[in-house]
Design an enzyme around this catalytic site. Structure first.
Site, PDB file in Angstrom:
ATOM      1  N   CYS A  79       0.685  -1.051   0.255  1.00  0.00           N
ATOM      2  CA  CYS A  79       0.210  -0.379   0.061  1.00  0.00           C
ATOM      3  C   CYS A  79       1.453   1.292  -0.125  1.00  0.00           C
ATOM      4  CB  CYS A  79      -1.322  -0.319   1.040  1.00  0.00           C
ATOM      5  SG  CYS A  79      -2.205   1.410   1.026  1.00  0.00           S
ATOM      6  N   HIS A 167      -3.577  -4.907   0.092  1.00  0.00           N
ATOM      7  CA  HIS A 167      -3.515  -5.231   1.517  1.00  0.00           C
ATOM      8  C   HIS A 167      -3.790  -7.236   1.475  1.00  0.00           C
ATOM      9  CE1 HIS A 167      -2.819  -2.026   3.921  1.00  0.00           C
ATOM     10  NE2 HIS A 167      -3.498  -1.650   2.887  1.00  0.00           N
ATOM     11  N   GLU A 169      -2.617  -9.444   3.781  1.00  0.00           N
ATOM     12  CA  GLU A 169      -1.904  -9.415   5.516  1.00  0.00           C
ATOM     13  C   GLU A 169      -3.610  -9.577   5.889  1.00  0.00           C
ATOM     14  OE1 GLU A 169      -1.568  -5.456   5.412  1.00  0.00           O
ATOM     15  OE2 GLU A 169      -1.544  -6.890   4.576  1.00  0.00           O
TER      16      GLU A 169
END
Length: 509
Positions: A79, A167, A169
């Site tokens: 990001c 993202h 994660e």
């Protein structure tokens, strides 16, 4: 431990999730603020730049010197990290013209890229940014787009440097863990050897070299963290470990005696110290939660200083500090935005003349439990809910008195025993009762009452960094509410807290 990953925190709310996903791959990682000085980058096998609430176009946006990293160590920008790589290496970043928040569908442009190995087309990802990369640096190639964003992922030519605008994660990125594995294992060639057994063995050997002939004093609490820390130290230094369990007057009902009995037979040299009157005296008249935390922390230090003088050759104070304690007590923007202070994080006053040893300070709570299991600690201890270091002091809003403590102990006992009776306890991360500083009108036996209100709290979590409230059965809440009001004089109202973290914290103070 040679293979480890550095995560540079640029202020993202998701930074801890990156660490979680990396650890889940059995790879060790550490989080440091981007502005931490003197980082030895050469000791890491890969570096990850987190996202950030800032814009790379902003005057005060985070800046990082990557001269020791880029092109030399595998590097992944997520990001803001990706936008940083684009903006400061001759690309072009501007405010987004289309919506770039929420779920998106990944279109694999370069299927030969190892980053997207075994990642299907149309894989769901999660976007969360207000800027976009309009133009890539000249020495890069595009490796993925979405239907709305052309430059969703890119890599630098002849480098193991990658930037992704989404993202991986977060849970909503369906193949995010696979992507991280591709970057860390296939590209960075990192061994997946981070396990509870390997950690325990590594820490035990480190403690042996660190402490040698000195005695160590450790404050046990009966909880998971201090118990696991104690067992690691016991295996490393044996009888050089001296454990103290302090009754601060803010424990759960009968907990002082129960915990002392729990430790019998574990070989931990546990001494019980009842300092409840001292803690309650020091807390008298104090209402601010930060002040209460600091008073309790300072009083603990006074008690341990007094006890350490009774033992010969004490040079160390051991603490059960874990990673969320450390993370919540630091900030990329300095202490002004620290969430809360932790009495077991940081240094000691000079007068103690003790050095601090923290065997667990790089572990999340679930990892601590796995290490405890590898050390053969009883499941009953490892499954115990977390309990705050300041105890009931931060569950009694306002001034602390012995009367309020006894009242809340009774309420808490009914709640926790009820969870166990209904077989709910083991499916909950943490639960407790909070005594509110308000009275409410009630009716008991046809008479008007004006008495205290308590809030019940039960949350689900993995490591305490985020948490969601538990949807407890109405039949259970009804039974517990009736039992509390009928059995605890002074309480005439019970409410249930349905706030998640964030925006709320698990504890009320």
């Amino acid at each position: 431990m040679e293979d480890k990953v550095l995560i540079l925190d640029l202020g993202s709310q998701y930074t801890q999730l990156i660490a979680r996903r990396v650890r889940e791959l059995n790879i060790y990682c550490e989080i440091f603020p981007f502005n931490k000085p003197l980082i030895n980058f050469s000791s890491y096998k890969a570096v990850i730049l987190s996202g950030s609430p800032h814009s790379v176009l902003g005057k005060n946006s985070p800046k990082i010197d990557l001269s020791c990293v880029k092109g030399k160590i595998p590097l992944l920008g997520i990001c803001y990290g990706a936008q940083y790589l684009a903006h400061f290496y001759d690309g072009e970043v501007s405010p987004s013209k289309t919506r770039e928040y929420g779920r998106a569908t990944l279109k694999i442009v370069n299927s030969k890229s190892n980053f997207f190995k075994n990642i299907p087309n149309d894989s769901q990802i999660w976007m969360s940014h207000s800027d976009t990369i309009n133009k890539l640096p000249h020495n890069t190639k595009l490796i993925a787009s979405t239907s709305d964003i052309e430059n969703a992922a890119f890599m630098f030519d002849d480098e193991k440097t990658f930037g992704i605008q989404f993202h991986p994660e977060v849970y909503h990125s369906s193949d995010g863990s696979k992507m991280l594995k591709n970057f860390l294992v296939n590209i960075s060639k990192i061994n997946q050897n981070w396990t509870s057994d390997s950690f325990a063995n590594m820490i035990i050997e480190k403690l042996k070299k660190q402490i040698i002939n000195d005695n160590v004093i450790l404050g046990l609490s009966g909880g998971v963290d201090s118990t696991v820390a104690a067992m690691l130290l016991k295996k490393a230094i044996g009888n050089q470990l001296k454990c103290i369990f302090v009754n601060n007057g803010l424990l759960r009902k009968n907990e002082f005696d129960l915990v002392l009995n729990q430790y019998k037979g574990m070989g931990l040299n546990v001494k019980g110290v009842d300092a409840s009157s001292l803690f309650l005296k020091n807390l008298k008249g104090k209402t601010d939660p930060e002040i209460k935390r600091k008073i309790i922390g300072n009083t603990f230090i006074d008690v341990f200083d007094e006890e350490s003088k009774k033992i010969n050759n004490v040079k160390w104070l051991a603490q059960g500090t874990i990673y969320p304690d450390v993370i919540e007590s630091i900030s990329v923007n300095g202490p002004s935005v620290t969430i809360k202070s932790h009495h077991n994080v940081g240094g000691l006053p000079d007068f103690m003349r003790l050095k601090v040893v923290e065997p667990l300070k790089m572990l999340f709570k679930d990892e601590v439990r796995r290490v405890g299991k590898s050390l053969s600690i009883e499941p009953k201890i490892l499954s115990r809910h977390p309990f705050p270091g300041p105890g009931l002091a931060i569950r009694i809003l306002g001034e602390i008195t012995s009367k309020k403590v006894k009242l809340l102990q009774e309420v808490d006992s009914i709640f926790i025993d009820g969870l166990k009776e209904f077989n709910l306890y083991d499916s909950i991360w943490q639960a407790g009762a909070i005594l509110l500083p308000v009275n409410s009108v009630g009716v008991m036996g046809d008479e008007r009452t004006y008495e205290k209100c308590v809030a019940l709290r039960a949350v689900q979590s993995t490591d305490g960094m985020t948490a969601d409230w538990v949807n407890l059965p109405y039949t259970f809440l009804q039974k517990i509410s009736n039992e509390i009001i009928n059995k605890v004089p002074g309480i005439n109202r019970v409410v249930y807290d349905i706030s998640s973290k964030p925006p709320a914290t698990i504890e009320w103070e």
